[in-house]
Design a protein around this motif. Structure first.
Motif, PDB file in Angstrom:
ATOM      1  N   SER A   1      19.082   1.857  13.210  1.00  0.00           N
ATOM      2  CA  SER A   1      18.555   2.999  12.010  1.00  0.00           C
ATOM      3  C   SER A   1      17.649   2.281  11.217  1.00  0.00           C
ATOM      4  N   PRO A   2      16.458   2.889  10.932  1.00  0.00           N
ATOM      5  CA  PRO A   2      15.494   2.413   9.883  1.00  0.00           C
ATOM      6  C   PRO A   2      15.990   3.187   8.660  1.00  0.00           C
TER       7      PRO A   2
ATOM      8  N   PRO B   1      15.761  10.866   2.647  1.00  0.00           N
ATOM      9  CA  PRO B   1      14.700  11.692   3.561  1.00  0.00           C
ATOM     10  C   PRO B   1      13.538  10.635   3.837  1.00  0.00           C
ATOM     11  N   ILE B   2      13.255  10.649   4.968  1.00  0.00           N
ATOM     12  CA  ILE B   2      12.194   9.663   5.583  1.00  0.00           C
ATOM     13  C   ILE B   2      10.534  10.565   5.450  1.00  0.00           C
TER      14      ILE B   2
ATOM     15  N   LEU C   1       0.790  -1.181   0.107  1.00  0.00           N
ATOM     16  CA  LEU C   1      -0.064   0.086  -0.091  1.00  0.00           C
ATOM     17  C   LEU C   1       0.946   1.262  -0.011  1.00  0.00           C
ATOM     18  N   ASP C   2       2.047   1.307   0.472  1.00  0.00           N
ATOM     19  CA  ASP C   2       2.951   2.317   0.719  1.00  0.00           C
ATOM     20  C   ASP C   2       3.861   1.970  -0.173  1.00  0.00           C
ATOM     21  N   GLN C   3       3.913   2.312  -1.595  1.00  0.00           N
ATOM     22  CA  GLN C   3       4.619   2.062  -2.750  1.00  0.00           C
ATOM     23  C   GLN C   3       6.108   2.534  -2.592  1.00  0.00           C
ATOM     24  N   PHE C   4       6.142   4.063  -1.988  1.00  0.00           N
ATOM     25  CA  PHE C   4       7.432   4.448  -1.958  1.00  0.00           C
ATOM     26  C   PHE C   4       8.343   3.803  -0.763  1.00  0.00           C
ATOM     27  N   ALA C   5       7.517   3.309   0.362  1.00  0.00           N
ATOM     28  CA  ALA C   5       8.593   2.714   1.312  1.00  0.00           C
ATOM     29  C   ALA C   5       8.828   1.576   0.895  1.00  0.00           C
TER      30      ALA C   5
ATOM     31  N   LEU D   1      21.484  -9.024   4.672  1.00  0.00           N
ATOM     32  CA  LEU D   1      21.469  -7.252   4.549  1.00  0.00           C
ATOM     33  C   LEU D   1      19.935  -6.833   4.544  1.00  0.00           C
ATOM     34  N   ILE D   2      19.573  -6.200   5.509  1.00  0.00           N
ATOM     35  CA  ILE D   2      18.234  -5.707   5.418  1.00  0.00           C
ATOM     36  C   ILE D   2      17.981  -4.366   5.448  1.00  0.00           C
ATOM     37  N   ALA D   3      16.775  -3.709   5.235  1.00  0.00           N
ATOM     38  CA  ALA D   3      16.507  -2.340   5.451  1.00  0.00           C
ATOM     39  C   ALA D   3      14.900  -2.349   5.808  1.00  0.00           C
ATOM     40  N   VAL D   4      14.710  -1.559   6.702  1.00  0.00           N
ATOM     41  CA  VAL D   4      13.275  -1.298   7.361  1.00  0.00           C
ATOM     42  C   VAL D   4      12.725  -0.031   7.033  1.00  0.00           C
TER      43      VAL D   4
END
Length: 330
Positions: free
Chosen positions: A91-92, A174-175, A36-40, A73-76
């Motif tokens: 850090s997210p 930028p978040i 649903l949040d395509q950018f994220a 290796l992950i990212a949140v």
């Protein structure tokens, strides 16, 4: 025989493996679905060097805990959600190196609703029409539950954690934060195909805030407030409707269609959320106030392309940085 690469899930509520959606679905009567949040979702994959549409985990509201079988290796990204690795906060919106067996916990905060967890190499999951996006209407998808074992396509050579303190790994992404204006989250819209049927009533859509109700899922959300009324009578025939359509059923609630919506509907469409507003809507929680704001197709397209160019730059930097390090470590 070597153990297959996998994430072993210890706790999960309302989590699933998804991607950017089933673009071939609507032509065959299926919803596009997907994150649903395509950018994220795109950002998470970019940060770990994956392709934009690679499968990743969408965690809704309650968080997730897992241990990898190998170094990963992950990212949140997504809703403010500070991940921890063996209890140490990380850090997210940055790539994180996790050793085999370490416990990763991701708790979604009350400032948003959905977090996205991408893993370098992505997940090996079933696909339908080229997409792994869940579709509750036909019972397809890969849910993430306590005890789930999510197969990974590949691991990576060990990455020493201090490397991530170097500027080459600080992508400075930028978040996006939807800052309330006068206590309300602003959703940009363009006028819908039936806007003319409301006459002066249409202005009520922009005059006062609406409250997000608990009726939220991938199909859509309901907003309670001052619903504009059509100035003409007559039945609205079922026809194709876009993702982000703002419909006006009878009653005191608007219906905002999200990525799980059916491809046809029969309520009048006052407006349509822009692509970036759809991302914002994906993070709304019950009780929040929203306001609609007019924009143009030209402005909405320019804003979307600017976001895409930003992610393209991050993806190139990530793939270059990781490829250089993996070559050294091989």
């Amino acid at each position: 025989m070597a153990e297959q690469l996998a994430l072993h899930v210890e706790s999960a509520v309302s989590c699933a493996v998804t991607d950017l959606g089933r673009t071939a679905g609507p032509a065959r009567g299926l919803a596009v679905n997907g994150a649903l949040d395509q950018f994220a979702a795109r950002a998470a994959n970019a940060l770990v060097g994956n392709q934009p549409a690679d499968p990743l985990i969408e965690a809704t509201g309650f968080g997730l805990a897992f241990r990898p079988s190998h170094d990963v290796l992950i990212a949140v990204t997504g809703a403010p959600a500070v991940p921890s690795v063996d209890g140490a906060l990380r850090s997210p919106w940055q790539p994180l190196s996790v050793r085999a067996g370490q416990l990763v916990q991701v708790a979604v905060s009350e400032a948003g609703l959905r977090a996205y967890i991408a893993v370098h190499g992505s997940f090996e999951v079933p696909r339908l029409l080229g997409s792994c996006a869940p579709d509750s209407m036909i019972g397809f998808g890969t849910g993430v539950h306590p005890g789930s074992r999510l197969a990974l396509l590949r691991s990576h050579p060990p990455l020493v954690n201090p490397l991530f303190e170097a500027t080459v790994f600080d992508f400075g992404l930028p978040i996006p934060v939807a800052a309330p204006v006068g206590g309300s989250i602003v959703l940009d819209v363009i006028e819908g195909p039936d806007a003319g049927e409301f006459g002066p009533e249409l202005e009520r859509l922009f005059a006062a805030p609406y409250a997000v109700t608990p009726r939220i899922d991938h199909v859509g959300m309901r907003l309670r407030g001052d619903v504009p009324r059509r100035s003409i009578s007559g039945e609205v025939l079922s026809r194709g409707v876009p993702v982000g359509a703002v419909e006006a059923p009878t009653g005191d609630e608007l219906l905002v269609l999200l990525r799980g919506r059916g491809v046809t509907a029969g309520y009048p469409v006052l407006a349509v959320l822009t692509s970036l507003a759809q991302n914002t809507a994906a993070q709304l929680r019950p009780g929040q106030q929203v306001r609609f704001r007019r924009t143009t197709v030209t402005a909405a397209t320019a804003a979307l392309l600017a976001r895409r160019r930003l992610l393209d730059r991050v993806a190139v930097r990530a793939r270059t940085a990781f490829a250089a390090h993996f070559t050294k470590g091989s």
